[in-house]
Design a protein around this motif. Sequence first.
Motif, PDB file in Angstrom:
ATOM      1  N   GLY A 133       0.825  -1.211   0.000  1.00  0.00           N
ATOM      2  CA  GLY A 133       0.000   0.000   0.000  1.00  0.00           C
ATOM      3  C   GLY A 133       0.853   1.253   0.000  1.00  0.00           C
ATOM      4  O   GLY A 133       0.583   2.207  -0.731  1.00  0.00           O
ATOM      5  N   LEU A 134       1.932   1.225   0.827  1.00  0.00           N
ATOM      6  CA  LEU A 134       2.828   2.384   0.857  1.00  0.00           C
ATOM      7  C   LEU A 134       3.503   2.584  -0.502  1.00  0.00           C
ATOM      8  O   LEU A 134       3.664   3.709  -0.980  1.00  0.00           O
ATOM      9  CB  LEU A 134       3.887   2.205   1.947  1.00  0.00           C
ATOM     10  CG  LEU A 134       3.379   2.254   3.394  1.00  0.00           C
ATOM     11  CD1 LEU A 134       4.544   2.038   4.366  1.00  0.00           C
ATOM     12  CD2 LEU A 134       2.700   3.579   3.692  1.00  0.00           C
ATOM     13  N   PHE A 189       4.626   3.971 -13.300  1.00  0.00           N
ATOM     14  CA  PHE A 189       3.288   3.751 -13.861  1.00  0.00           C
ATOM     15  C   PHE A 189       3.007   2.255 -13.979  1.00  0.00           C
ATOM     16  O   PHE A 189       1.968   1.762 -13.531  1.00  0.00           O
ATOM     17  CB  PHE A 189       3.194   4.436 -15.228  1.00  0.00           C
ATOM     18  CG  PHE A 189       1.884   4.224 -15.928  1.00  0.00           C
ATOM     19  CD1 PHE A 189       0.700   4.671 -15.343  1.00  0.00           C
ATOM     20  CD2 PHE A 189       1.819   3.594 -17.167  1.00  0.00           C
ATOM     21  CE1 PHE A 189      -0.513   4.484 -15.990  1.00  0.00           C
ATOM     22  CE2 PHE A 189       0.607   3.412 -17.803  1.00  0.00           C
ATOM     23  CZ  PHE A 189      -0.557   3.846 -17.216  1.00  0.00           C
ATOM     24  N   GLY A 190       3.969   1.534 -14.540  1.00  0.00           N
ATOM     25  CA  GLY A 190       3.820   0.083 -14.684  1.00  0.00           C
ATOM     26  C   GLY A 190       3.622  -0.577 -13.332  1.00  0.00           C
ATOM     27  O   GLY A 190       2.746  -1.430 -13.140  1.00  0.00           O
ATOM     28  N   LEU A 196       1.725  -3.894  -8.709  1.00  0.00           N
ATOM     29  CA  LEU A 196       1.192  -3.785  -7.353  1.00  0.00           C
ATOM     30  C   LEU A 196      -0.245  -4.307  -7.235  1.00  0.00           C
ATOM     31  O   LEU A 196      -0.557  -5.027  -6.293  1.00  0.00           O
ATOM     32  CB  LEU A 196       1.300  -2.344  -6.861  1.00  0.00           C
ATOM     33  CG  LEU A 196       2.740  -1.818  -6.730  1.00  0.00           C
ATOM     34  CD1 LEU A 196       2.730  -0.375  -6.268  1.00  0.00           C
ATOM     35  CD2 LEU A 196       3.539  -2.665  -5.761  1.00  0.00           C
ATOM     36  N   PRO A 197      -1.145  -3.946  -8.180  1.00  0.00           N
ATOM     37  CA  PRO A 197      -2.508  -4.476  -8.049  1.00  0.00           C
ATOM     38  C   PRO A 197      -2.542  -6.006  -8.047  1.00  0.00           C
ATOM     39  O   PRO A 197      -3.280  -6.613  -7.276  1.00  0.00           O
ATOM     40  CB  PRO A 197      -3.233  -3.911  -9.267  1.00  0.00           C
ATOM     41  CG  PRO A 197      -2.472  -2.709  -9.645  1.00  0.00           C
ATOM     42  CD  PRO A 197      -1.049  -2.998  -9.291  1.00  0.00           C
ATOM     43  N   ALA A 198      -1.709  -6.608  -8.903  1.00  0.00           N
ATOM     44  CA  ALA A 198      -1.699  -8.075  -8.963  1.00  0.00           C
ATOM     45  C   ALA A 198      -1.245  -8.651  -7.618  1.00  0.00           C
ATOM     46  O   ALA A 198      -1.913  -9.512  -7.040  1.00  0.00           O
ATOM     47  CB  ALA A 198      -0.772  -8.531 -10.087  1.00  0.00           C
ATOM     48  N   LEU A 203      -2.561 -11.153  -2.222  1.00  0.00           N
ATOM     49  CA  LEU A 203      -2.419 -11.053  -0.773  1.00  0.00           C
ATOM     50  C   LEU A 203      -3.775 -10.844  -0.107  1.00  0.00           C
ATOM     51  O   LEU A 203      -4.083 -11.444   0.923  1.00  0.00           O
ATOM     52  CB  LEU A 203      -1.486  -9.889  -0.422  1.00  0.00           C
ATOM     53  CG  LEU A 203      -0.010 -10.100  -0.753  1.00  0.00           C
ATOM     54  CD1 LEU A 203       0.760  -8.809  -0.571  1.00  0.00           C
ATOM     55  CD2 LEU A 203       0.582 -11.199   0.137  1.00  0.00           C
ATOM     56  N   LEU A 204      -4.580  -9.985  -0.744  1.00  0.00           N
ATOM     57  CA  LEU A 204      -5.896  -9.672  -0.177  1.00  0.00           C
ATOM     58  C   LEU A 204      -6.782 -10.921  -0.148  1.00  0.00           C
ATOM     59  O   LEU A 204      -7.454 -11.201   0.851  1.00  0.00           O
ATOM     60  CB  LEU A 204      -6.566  -8.568  -1.011  1.00  0.00           C
ATOM     61  CG  LEU A 204      -7.930  -8.089  -0.537  1.00  0.00           C
ATOM     62  CD1 LEU A 204      -7.809  -7.442   0.827  1.00  0.00           C
ATOM     63  CD2 LEU A 204      -8.515  -7.102  -1.536  1.00  0.00           C
TER      64      LEU A 204
END
Lengths: 359, 483, 150
Positions: A133-134, A189-190, A196-198, A203-204
């Motif tokens: 997140g950071l 940007f990548g 990060l979203p992946a 993890l989520l």
Amino acid sequence: MNKFSSRVYQWMDERFHLSDAIDFMKKKYVPVHRHSVWYYFGGVSLFLFIIQVVTGILLLMYYKSGEDQAFESIHFIMSKVQFGWLIRSIHSWAANLFILAAMIHMFSVYFERAYRKPRELTWFTGMLMFFVGLTFGFSGYLLPWNELAYFATKVGTDIAGVIPIIGEPMLYFLRGGEDVTGATLSRFFGLHVAVLPAVFTVLLGVHLLFVQIQGMSTPLHMQHLEEHEIKKMPFFPNFVLRDLLLWLIVLNILAILAVYFPWELGRKADPFMPAPAGIKPEWYFLFMFQTLKYIPGHVLFIDGELFGILMFGLGGLLWTMVPIWDRKSAEGKRNKTVTYFGLLIVIFIITLTIVGWLV
Amino acid sequence: MKTSGTFLLFILAVMVSARVVRADDQCYVCHSGLGDEPSQKFVVDIHFKKGISCAACHGGDSKSDDMDIAMAKKNGYAGVPKGDAISTKCAECHSSAETMKKYGSSLKTDQWDELQKSVHAKVSFTGKEHIAQCTTCHGSHGIVSVRNPASPVYPSNVTRLCSQCHSSAAFMRAYNPALPVDQMEKYKTSVHGMKHAKGDIKVAECASCHGSHGIRSVNDTRSTIYPANLPMTCAKCHSDAAYLKNYKIPTDQFEKFKLSVHGIALLEKKDLSAPACNDCHGNHGATPPGVQSISKVCGTCHALNAELFSASPHKKAFDEQKLPECETCHSNHDIRHATDELVGTSGSAICIKCHSESKNTKGFAVAKTMRALIDSLQSQQKIAELLITDAEQKGMEVSEAKFKLRDAHQARLQSRTMVHSFNEKQFREIVSTGITVAGFVQGEARNSIDEYYFRRKGLGIATVIITILVISLYLYIRRVETE
Amino acid sequence: MVEHPARETQKDKRDFLKLILVGSSFAWLASIIYPVISYLKPPKQSEVVVKSVKAGKISDFANDSGTIIKFGSKPVLLIRNANGEFKAFSATCTHLDCTVQYRNDFGLIWCACHNGKYDLNGRNVSGPPPRPLEAFVVTLQGDDILIHKS
């Protein structure tokens, strides 16, 4: 209307056994006690993350990465696209509220010792998500390519470069070259929209799965109580509905923030301009930024900045590893060390953030 | 008889006194006996009259009648001074206030200092000396006071003196090939020059403007003819009513100029592109611009205005009535910033001087229309600006509309020029582009302001909806939990 | 807000609270969907105009012509001269802030307001302009023309 929805439900149920899941959730209980309010912050973080995903995808429709287009495209979104100002402001505000909610969630779990056996892995995945997140925040901050972001990124990556041996190559890798340039922007940007979203989603998923399987943690002081003595409410629908209620309120707060305090775009970054006065990182990095300022040039025989980074690394590691070194809590005993360590960190962070804000 | 006797006595006295003074000056005694040119000329020299011996400049012993002793090197005999030695010789006395006082002179003593700072102190083509020495202008042996008409630096002679070098292209090429050499020719055609030729010594000659010993280049900011200093130089005479009493010309030009747009630009804002006196009147050929040439003079800078005016119907009318073109509306020395008030049919408008509802009616109508157009463009532009400011203060993004507003500003400036065509159609064209742009900008700004309120209203509606939803959800939860 | 279909009764159906709950849920959904749909609707100007640097392709500019390019909030005059070379200047006249243009009949930069003229190096050569035009740097990157502040 209701007939239709019940038919849809039946259709789905026949195929996916929805009622099993609902029955499972209904049997799940959430303990009710004076600290119950903290249970909601995980859900709020989740909600804010969902908002980030939705608004992020929307922003992607118009955002263009690249030195000569990034700033202009955000400007375009904010001035030309209908409700573009809203989407962008919400994305920026929700990012900050997400970090805040995640922090509250983390500290509440820490002080309630909810990380203790058997929830060590939930804690670890949570901590990983916090770090991701950071990184989300840090990488997203640069994307508008404005003056503040440019210099904050410069300073931020510079700090990484202090670390011995791996620092220099890491700096080079992060920036995609020697300096913060269009190449850095492409990289960030990548990172921000793909990598990060992946990682975060995986993890989520694991984190939520663990929570569902294990249920909510009961505070230490209630452990000795018999099962029937513990006050509790069903996860579904009671807790879920309360969650929803809070989400709605958070959404309204976001809308108010976006309308009355629209996120500024500032001026376009110009690498050849001198750094503007009062460069500050995002508030959640402020305490580290401020601490590094106060550390003298040399501590013992190592560089002051390096010393600070090592201390932060050590502190973060200790914090993350709390389920491992805190054996007492796992055995149901009170562990004062954990409380003192936690309080120390909270006071430290709050003080330096305030100092950093005011200075 | 009595008068002639007195006269004879006077002559005798002069001769005797000269004899007496010169009795011990063996240089003069001997050289005048030889009848050579220097000694012949020296009789009238002011230095001779003050009793200064040849030896003062040439060295040697003037008391001895033995040539070998008088002109011996050991006695300080130096012969004819050469190059800078000439001027330093003069300066020995002329730069010393004490010495000058001894001879009863009230002359200034800064000539040599000033000369050394002047353009004439540059190294001459021989590479050994200054361009000009004292003797270059003042002569030698026959030096007389500047107030003596025989002096080469006497006002009526000074132009000839300067032009000896400055009108010679061959000579000037060695120093400043870019400098024109026609100043004298031009000067002869100027009012100053013509009066000068008739023997008027009060009019300006070279030194009046350029100075004498400390002449500086026009590009030197300390020069009297540096553009920003020039008006003060001209004003030295032209603002002095007593000095110009007999010329019957006004002396308030400088006072007026100081307050004019040009004066303010030049003297206060130090904008050297603004005209000084000479830009309109000429410098060496200084002459007031005539009725026909005014528009050409103004037109050197205000080109488009002059061009439009020449093509306008006013050109013929002005010529017929012998009205000076630009000046009729804008005046001359005290040209103020032209306001929109000048156009129209109100009391302060210039147009009504010739046009009225009963006389020259067409122009009256056009003036009225033009003024109305100007006013409407101005007010539309103002409204657009206010709306943009309002939108900006509300935090709305209107940079593009603001950019567009430049066009309205441009139309307004262009219209101010286009007035000089005195052509309603051309004028209307320019103004209406401006009004269209201003209208467009107003629309954009209004949209932004509407958007601002729309956002707040939208938020209000969404908040109401969410509040209802929250309350009903809350009530629903209560009911679920009580069941 | 799907309710438990199994527990649904006639009484619940007429339930005022549920009516409001469902109604406001739909209103809420609408208040989310409306901005999102509006956002996705292509705006009038369908793409970002690159403010500063990229002026366009070389082939977009004819020889011996001038084009006004928006550079931030200021206009820039991009000139392609008869030899095909590019030059860029601030298009704001140094006299009174009008926008200048390239006149190929004069081979000069010309201001319509007061007939000010500048040569192709931006120097004020005639009329009222007091100063030269500020020059911008033009670089060619492949086929693209980039304008920078010098």
